[in-house]
Design a protein around this motif. Structure first.
Motif, mmCIF file in Angstrom:
data_model
loop_
_atom_site.group_PDB
_atom_site.id
_atom_site.type_symbol
_atom_site.label_atom_id
_atom_site.label_comp_id
_atom_site.label_asym_id
_atom_site.label_seq_id
_atom_site.Cartn_x
_atom_site.Cartn_y
_atom_site.Cartn_z
ATOM 1 N N ALA A 72 45.062 -74.334 -128.880
ATOM 2 C CA ALA A 72 45.444 -73.146 -129.633
ATOM 3 C C ALA A 72 44.700 -71.992 -128.966
ATOM 4 N N VAL A 73 45.408 -70.913 -128.673
ATOM 5 C CA VAL A 73 44.816 -69.827 -127.898
ATOM 6 C C VAL A 73 45.516 -68.523 -128.231
ATOM 7 N N TYR A 74 44.802 -67.424 -128.079
ATOM 8 C CA TYR A 74 45.429 -66.112 -128.200
ATOM 9 C C TYR A 74 46.342 -65.929 -126.994
ATOM 10 N N ARG A 75 47.568 -65.568 -127.241
ATOM 11 C CA ARG A 75 48.587 -65.561 -126.185
ATOM 12 C C ARG A 75 48.616 -64.237 -125.408
ATOM 13 N N SER A 76 47.518 -63.936 -124.746
ATOM 14 C CA SER A 76 47.521 -62.779 -123.850
ATOM 15 C C SER A 76 48.167 -63.203 -122.531
ATOM 16 N N PRO A 77 48.754 -62.279 -121.789
ATOM 17 C CA PRO A 77 49.345 -62.654 -120.496
ATOM 18 C C PRO A 77 48.334 -63.326 -119.559
ATOM 19 N N GLU A 78 47.097 -62.838 -119.568
ATOM 20 C CA GLU A 78 46.075 -63.402 -118.686
ATOM 21 C C GLU A 78 45.727 -64.829 -119.092
ATOM 22 N N ALA A 79 45.566 -65.060 -120.395
ATOM 23 C CA ALA A 79 45.228 -66.408 -120.868
ATOM 24 C C ALA A 79 46.365 -67.378 -120.577
ATOM 25 N N LEU A 80 47.590 -66.952 -120.834
ATOM 26 C CA LEU A 80 48.733 -67.834 -120.593
ATOM 27 C C LEU A 80 48.874 -68.169 -119.111
ATOM 28 N N ALA A 81 48.650 -67.191 -118.246
ATOM 29 C CA ALA A 81 48.733 -67.436 -116.805
ATOM 30 C C ALA A 81 47.631 -68.397 -116.363
ATOM 31 N N GLU A 82 46.443 -68.214 -116.886
ATOM 32 C CA GLU A 82 45.328 -69.089 -116.514
ATOM 33 C C GLU A 82 45.563 -70.514 -117.019
ATOM 34 N N LEU A 83 46.054 -70.658 -118.225
ATOM 35 C CA LEU A 83 46.344 -71.990 -118.748
ATOM 36 C C LEU A 83 47.438 -72.672 -117.931
ATOM 37 N N GLU A 84 48.466 -71.922 -117.564
ATOM 38 C CA GLU A 84 49.530 -72.501 -116.746
ATOM 39 C C GLU A 84 48.963 -72.990 -115.410
ATOM 40 N N ARG A 85 48.093 -72.187 -114.800
ATOM 41 C CA ARG A 85 47.461 -72.565 -113.532
ATOM 42 C C ARG A 85 46.655 -73.850 -113.691
ATOM 43 N N LEU A 86 46.049 -74.020 -114.857
ATOM 44 C CA LEU A 86 45.192 -75.180 -115.122
ATOM 45 C C LEU A 86 45.949 -76.355 -115.739
ATOM 46 N N GLU A 87 47.268 -76.207 -115.873
ATOM 47 C CA GLU A 87 48.130 -77.251 -116.429
ATOM 48 C C GLU A 87 47.767 -77.613 -117.869
ATOM 49 N N VAL A 88 47.525 -76.567 -118.668
ATOM 50 C CA VAL A 88 47.229 -76.715 -120.091
ATOM 51 C C VAL A 88 48.277 -75.912 -120.851
ATOM 52 N N ARG A 89 48.835 -76.521 -121.887
ATOM 53 C CA ARG A 89 49.878 -75.861 -122.672
ATOM 54 C C ARG A 89 49.280 -75.119 -123.869
ATOM 55 N N PRO A 90 49.794 -73.921 -124.169
ATOM 56 C CA PRO A 90 49.377 -73.241 -125.392
ATOM 57 C C PRO A 90 50.074 -73.885 -126.589
ATOM 58 N N SER A 91 49.356 -74.130 -127.643
ATOM 59 C CA SER A 91 49.915 -74.743 -128.847
ATOM 60 C C SER A 91 50.507 -73.667 -129.758
ATOM 61 N N ALA A 92 51.485 -74.067 -130.532
ATOM 62 C CA ALA A 92 52.043 -73.169 -131.540
ATOM 63 C C ALA A 92 51.169 -73.133 -132.791
ATOM 64 N N SER A 93 50.225 -74.047 -132.888
ATOM 65 C CA SER A 93 49.345 -74.133 -134.064
ATOM 66 C C SER A 93 48.276 -73.057 -134.034
ATOM 67 N N ALA A 94 47.889 -72.595 -135.217
ATOM 68 C CA ALA A 94 46.781 -71.641 -135.313
ATOM 69 C C ALA A 94 45.461 -72.333 -135.012
ATOM 70 N N VAL A 95 45.320 -73.574 -135.474
ATOM 71 C CA VAL A 95 44.127 -74.384 -135.212
ATOM 72 C C VAL A 95 44.605 -75.740 -134.729
ATOM 73 N N LEU A 96 43.976 -76.232 -133.681
ATOM 74 C CA LEU A 96 44.345 -77.525 -133.118
ATOM 75 C C LEU A 96 43.094 -78.384 -132.987
ATOM 76 N N VAL A 97 43.132 -79.560 -133.603
ATOM 77 C CA VAL A 97 42.029 -80.510 -133.510
ATOM 78 C C VAL A 97 42.493 -81.668 -132.645
ATOM 79 N N SER A 98 41.758 -81.916 -131.583
ATOM 80 C CA SER A 98 42.056 -83.012 -130.671
ATOM 81 C C SER A 98 40.763 -83.779 -130.440
ATOM 82 N N GLY A 99 40.530 -84.780 -131.291
ATOM 83 C CA GLY A 99 39.253 -85.493 -131.237
ATOM 84 C C GLY A 99 38.126 -84.564 -131.626
ATOM 85 N N ARG A 100 37.141 -84.429 -130.742
ATOM 86 C CA ARG A 100 35.996 -83.556 -131.008
ATOM 87 C C ARG A 100 36.206 -82.148 -130.443
ATOM 88 N N ILE A 101 37.400 -81.856 -129.933
ATOM 89 C CA ILE A 101 37.708 -80.523 -129.403
ATOM 90 C C ILE A 101 38.557 -79.782 -130.431
#
Length: 178
Positions: free
Chosen positions: A125-154
């Motif tokens: 879950a991330v604020y969808r700024s153009p810079e954040a989205l571009a960086e996540l795409e580069r790192l092969e991480v998808r932005p979630s549609a959820s406001a809060v995302l729990v994935s184990g201890r993350i």
């Protein structure tokens, strides 16, 4: 729920952190009995986007990570400016995760977790700024549609409106931690 004896490291940029993303978890976790230490790239006064002024009593290069149960990273413009590429923070995040600690980030700060390699191939879950989205795409991480995302201890959240729910998820993870 009581968090007596739990210790939380709350990291924020020295300038430009999002006030609610530091103040809401700090106040709520302290009310539950946790001890919260504010850290930044340097000690001393840190200043939020909306004018909050707090004292960072720990510097990222001097943190004794084993003293904490959780590492939280506040977002805001300062996260992108000061924290995304801070090698000391990236190393702390990796070590905290390897040690089984709760690792959480909000707003633009989930990019720190992605850069540290904690969520490669996953989502945050991330604020969808153009810079954040571009960086996540580069790192092969998808932005979630959820406001809060729990994935184990993350635990990630998408911005200041999610600060209370993010904090609740953190508190639940800390309470469940052995």
């Amino acid at each position: 729920m009581r968090l007596a004896g739990r210790r939380v490291l709350l990291v924020a940029a020295p300038v430009g952190f999002r006030d609610e993303e530091l103040l809401v978890p700090r106040q709520a976790l302290e009310r539950l009995g946790a001890q919260v230490t504010v850290a930044s790239t340097r000690t001393g006064q840190i200043v939020g986007l909306l004018g909050a002024r707090l004292l960072a009593t720990a510097s990222l290069d001097r943190v004794r990570l084993e003293a904490f149960d959780a590492l939280l990273v506040a977002g805001g413009d300062g996260a992108a400016t000061y924290l995304w590429g801070h090698e000391g923070l990236l190393a702390l995040v990796r070590r905290a995760h390897a040690a089984g600690q709760v690792v959480a980030a909000i707003c633009l700060a989930p990019v720190v977790l992605a850069r540290a390699g904690l969520v490669t191939g996953g989502e945050v879950a991330v604020y969808r700024s153009p810079e954040a989205l571009a960086e996540l795409e580069r790192l092969e991480v998808r932005p979630s549609a959820s406001a809060v995302l729990v994935s184990g201890r993350i635990i990630t959240a998408n911005g200041p409106e999610a600060a209370a729910a993010w904090t609740e998820a953190i508190a639940a993870a800390l309470a469940a931690k052995p």
